[in-house]
Design a protein around this motif. Sequence first.
Motif, PDB file in Angstrom:
ATOM      1  N   SER A  29      12.785  -9.104   0.209  1.00 51.91           N
ATOM      2  CA  SER A  29      12.338 -10.171   0.799  1.00 51.91           C
ATOM      3  C   SER A  29      10.767  -8.899   1.424  1.00 51.91           C
ATOM      4  CB  SER A  29      12.275 -11.137   2.666  1.00 51.91           C
ATOM      5  OG  SER A  29      12.753  -9.845   3.373  1.00 51.91           O
ATOM      6  N   TRP A  30      10.556  -8.610   0.981  1.00 55.43           N
ATOM      7  CA  TRP A  30       9.201  -7.125   1.185  1.00 55.43           C
ATOM      8  C   TRP A  30       8.714  -7.382   0.242  1.00 55.43           C
ATOM      9  CZ3 TRP A  30       8.412  -7.128   6.127  1.00 55.43           C
ATOM     10  CH2 TRP A  30       8.764  -7.101   7.159  1.00 55.43           C
ATOM     11  N   GLY A  31       9.134  -8.589  -0.947  1.00 54.60           N
ATOM     12  CA  GLY A  31       7.892  -7.761  -1.946  1.00 54.60           C
ATOM     13  C   GLY A  31       6.318  -7.748  -1.874  1.00 54.60           C
ATOM     14  N   PHE A  32       5.883  -8.817  -1.122  1.00 54.08           N
ATOM     15  CA  PHE A  32       4.445  -9.121  -1.140  1.00 54.08           C
ATOM     16  C   PHE A  32       3.801  -7.772   0.695  1.00 54.08           C
ATOM     17  CE2 PHE A  32       5.560 -13.296  -0.825  1.00 54.08           C
ATOM     18  CZ  PHE A  32       3.942 -13.635  -2.146  1.00 54.08           C
ATOM     19  N   ALA A  33       4.627  -6.954   1.297  1.00 50.56           N
ATOM     20  CA  ALA A  33       4.108  -5.638   1.944  1.00 50.56           C
ATOM     21  C   ALA A  33       4.304  -4.923   1.426  1.00 50.56           C
ATOM     22  CB  ALA A  33       5.260  -6.314   3.615  1.00 50.56           C
ATOM     23  N   VAL A  34       5.311  -4.231   0.316  1.00 52.46           N
ATOM     24  CA  VAL A  34       5.857  -3.059   0.301  1.00 52.46           C
ATOM     25  C   VAL A  34       4.631  -2.306  -1.157  1.00 52.46           C
ATOM     26  CG1 VAL A  34       7.836  -1.547  -1.365  1.00 52.46           C
ATOM     27  CG2 VAL A  34       8.375  -2.789   0.772  1.00 52.46           C
ATOM     28  N   PRO A  35       3.915  -3.321  -1.511  1.00 55.42           N
ATOM     29  CA  PRO A  35       3.410  -2.214  -2.636  1.00 55.42           C
ATOM     30  C   PRO A  35       1.665  -2.370  -1.848  1.00 55.42           C
ATOM     31  CG  PRO A  35       4.509  -4.682  -3.838  1.00 55.42           C
ATOM     32  CD  PRO A  35       4.662  -4.471  -2.237  1.00 55.42           C
ATOM     33  N   GLN A  36       1.863  -3.035  -0.859  1.00 56.44           N
ATOM     34  CA  GLN A  36      -0.216  -2.611  -0.047  1.00 56.44           C
ATOM     35  C   GLN A  36       0.814  -1.118   0.644  1.00 56.44           C
ATOM     36  OE1 GLN A  36      -2.730  -4.150  -0.702  1.00 56.44           O
ATOM     37  NE2 GLN A  36      -1.831  -5.014  -1.669  1.00 56.44           N
ATOM     38  N   LEU A  37       1.712  -1.725   1.531  1.00 58.86           N
ATOM     39  CA  LEU A  37       2.074  -0.926   2.806  1.00 58.86           C
ATOM     40  C   LEU A  37       1.843   0.818   1.914  1.00 58.86           C
ATOM     41  CD1 LEU A  37       4.214  -2.431   5.079  1.00 58.86           C
ATOM     42  CD2 LEU A  37       2.347  -1.506   5.809  1.00 58.86           C
ATOM     43  N   ALA A  38       2.817   1.103   0.812  1.00 61.21           N
ATOM     44  CA  ALA A  38       3.217   1.979  -0.090  1.00 61.21           C
ATOM     45  C   ALA A  38       2.277   2.983  -0.061  1.00 61.21           C
ATOM     46  CB  ALA A  38       4.076   1.765  -1.018  1.00 61.21           C
ATOM     47  N   LYS A  39       0.798   2.179  -0.315  1.00 62.56           N
ATOM     48  CA  LYS A  39      -0.442   3.015  -0.566  1.00 62.56           C
ATOM     49  C   LYS A  39      -0.954   3.736  -0.111  1.00 62.56           C
ATOM     50  CE  LYS A  39      -2.350  -0.837  -2.868  1.00 62.56           C
ATOM     51  NZ  LYS A  39      -3.967  -1.772  -2.848  1.00 62.56           N
ATOM     52  N   THR A  40      -0.002   4.162   1.440  1.00 58.02           N
ATOM     53  CA  THR A  40      -0.993   4.483   2.394  1.00 58.02           C
ATOM     54  C   THR A  40       0.288   5.315   3.893  1.00 58.02           C
ATOM     55  OG1 THR A  40      -1.111   2.700   3.900  1.00 58.02           O
ATOM     56  CG2 THR A  40      -3.128   3.921   3.220  1.00 58.02           C
ATOM     57  N   HIS A  41       1.353   4.487   3.175  1.00 57.26           N
ATOM     58  CA  HIS A  41       2.828   4.966   3.817  1.00 57.26           C
ATOM     59  C   HIS A  41       4.049   5.097   3.405  1.00 57.26           C
ATOM     60  CE1 HIS A  41       0.768   4.297   7.917  1.00 57.26           C
ATOM     61  NE2 HIS A  41      -0.289   2.981   7.410  1.00 57.26           N
ATOM     62  N   GLU A  42       4.941   6.538   3.314  1.00 60.52           N
ATOM     63  CA  GLU A  42       6.390   5.689   3.553  1.00 60.52           C
ATOM     64  C   GLU A  42       6.863   4.672   3.771  1.00 60.52           C
ATOM     65  OE1 GLU A  42      10.614   8.006   3.468  1.00 60.52           O
ATOM     66  OE2 GLU A  42       8.626   9.102   4.088  1.00 60.52           O
ATOM     67  N   VAL A  43       7.380   3.807   3.421  1.00 60.18           N
ATOM     68  CA  VAL A  43       8.442   2.604   3.211  1.00 60.18           C
ATOM     69  C   VAL A  43       9.646   3.271   3.294  1.00 60.18           C
ATOM     70  CG1 VAL A  43       7.970   0.400   3.305  1.00 60.18           C
ATOM     71  CG2 VAL A  43       6.671   1.636   2.812  1.00 60.18           C
ATOM     72  N   ILE A  44       9.861   2.866   4.313  1.00 66.00           N
ATOM     73  CA  ILE A  44      11.901   2.083   4.046  1.00 66.00           C
ATOM     74  C   ILE A  44      12.312   0.987   4.537  1.00 66.00           C
ATOM     75  CG2 ILE A  44      14.251   3.787   4.349  1.00 66.00           C
ATOM     76  CD1 ILE A  44      12.353   5.510   5.962  1.00 66.00           C
ATOM     77  N   VAL A  45      12.815   0.382   3.045  1.00 64.80           N
ATOM     78  CA  VAL A  45      13.883  -0.794   3.698  1.00 64.80           C
ATOM     79  C   VAL A  45      14.830  -0.685   3.726  1.00 64.80           C
ATOM     80  CG1 VAL A  45      11.574  -2.092   2.527  1.00 64.80           C
ATOM     81  CG2 VAL A  45      13.609  -1.248   1.052  1.00 64.80           C
ATOM     82  N   MET A  46      15.846  -1.489   3.630  1.00 69.44           N
ATOM     83  CA  MET A  46      17.273  -1.584   3.919  1.00 69.44           C
ATOM     84  C   MET A  46      17.908  -2.994   3.515  1.00 69.44           C
ATOM     85  SD  MET A  46      17.776  -0.575   7.591  1.00 69.44           S
ATOM     86  CE  MET A  46      20.392  -0.487   8.125  1.00 69.44           C
ATOM     87  N   ASP A  47      18.840  -3.146   3.830  1.00 70.91           N
ATOM     88  CA  ASP A  47      19.988  -4.765   3.601  1.00 70.91           C
ATOM     89  C   ASP A  47      20.465  -4.469   4.952  1.00 70.91           C
ATOM     90  OD1 ASP A  47      18.206  -5.462   1.496  1.00 70.91           O
ATOM     91  OD2 ASP A  47      20.152  -4.991   0.272  1.00 70.91           O
ATOM     92  N   THR A  48      20.597  -5.522   5.833  1.00 74.13           N
ATOM     93  CA  THR A  48      21.586  -5.540   7.253  1.00 74.13           C
ATOM     94  C   THR A  48      22.082  -5.374   6.450  1.00 74.13           C
ATOM     95  OG1 THR A  48      19.178  -6.140   8.285  1.00 74.13           O
ATOM     96  CG2 THR A  48      21.712  -6.922   9.011  1.00 74.13           C
TER      97      THR A  48
END
Length: 290
Positions: free
Chosen positions: A78-97
């Motif tokens: 569900s983070w398909g919009f957010a990850v590409p943007q946030l990962a430009k300037t941050h390390e991004v970690i996602v997980m499946d609950t």
Amino acid sequence: MRWVAGTLAVLVSITAPNIAAGQAPPLWATVPEVPALPRPERTGFVDHDGARLYFAVFNRNGGSPVLLLHGGLASSESWGFAVPQLAKTHEVIVMDTRGHGRSTIGPAPLSYRRFASDAIVVLDATGVRKASVVGLSDGGVTGLILAIDHPERVDRLFVWGANFNTHAETTVPPDPAMKGMGAVFMARMEAQYRALSPTPDGFKALRAALADLYEKEPDLAPAELGAIRARTVVADGAHEQFIAAAHTEMLAHLIPGAKLVILPDVSHGGPQQAPAAFHAAVTELLDQPE
């Protein structure tokens, strides 16, 4: 996204939008398709408390870490919009609950504190001692508990469409334009579950487990919320269809120094309905100087 017990059955029973032929629904009454996630730099599983938990890391060591926590019935996809943007300037970690996506559910009943414990194990597995947390709906509740129980692990906290007790439901009838949203969302989540889960026929059981969770939790006391020290934003859409606006306002009031952000023209699905506005609200928090 979080579908409160009682509301879920009603939403699933609705099958057709009440929109005049040829008339586009308002943005807040849509269920947008989410783009695929970019290729992660690392994926893995970690075993904890009877469950096998999936995680992925983007732009590893590329900036201050951010942990993204999805909503109920969804997955890290569900983070398909957010990850590409946030990962430009941050390390991004996602997980499946646990019980969602690629993660197994384990033998114990679902609970938000169990979800929070899982998130700590994922942070440990990725070598991250402290991260900002962005949580949607159920993920937002988990974020609150992380900030309460593990304050040393949470830098900043952004919660969207989250409730802090079981008395949050709005009494305002849903707008007729929203008719059909629940069926569209549920069909997509079931298809995603079947595609990702090690138990592809388990979606009905997940729904039942979540319904049991929502009967009892969350149940956070004002004093617990008052102990949160992470810089916090409590956010939601102006057309939120599940949680009463007064409840969201109270949540922001109970967390010391929290900022309330209400995005116009969107509902509970605002992060997908208006991803640019959502990203701007998140980065305003993440990029504030200490």
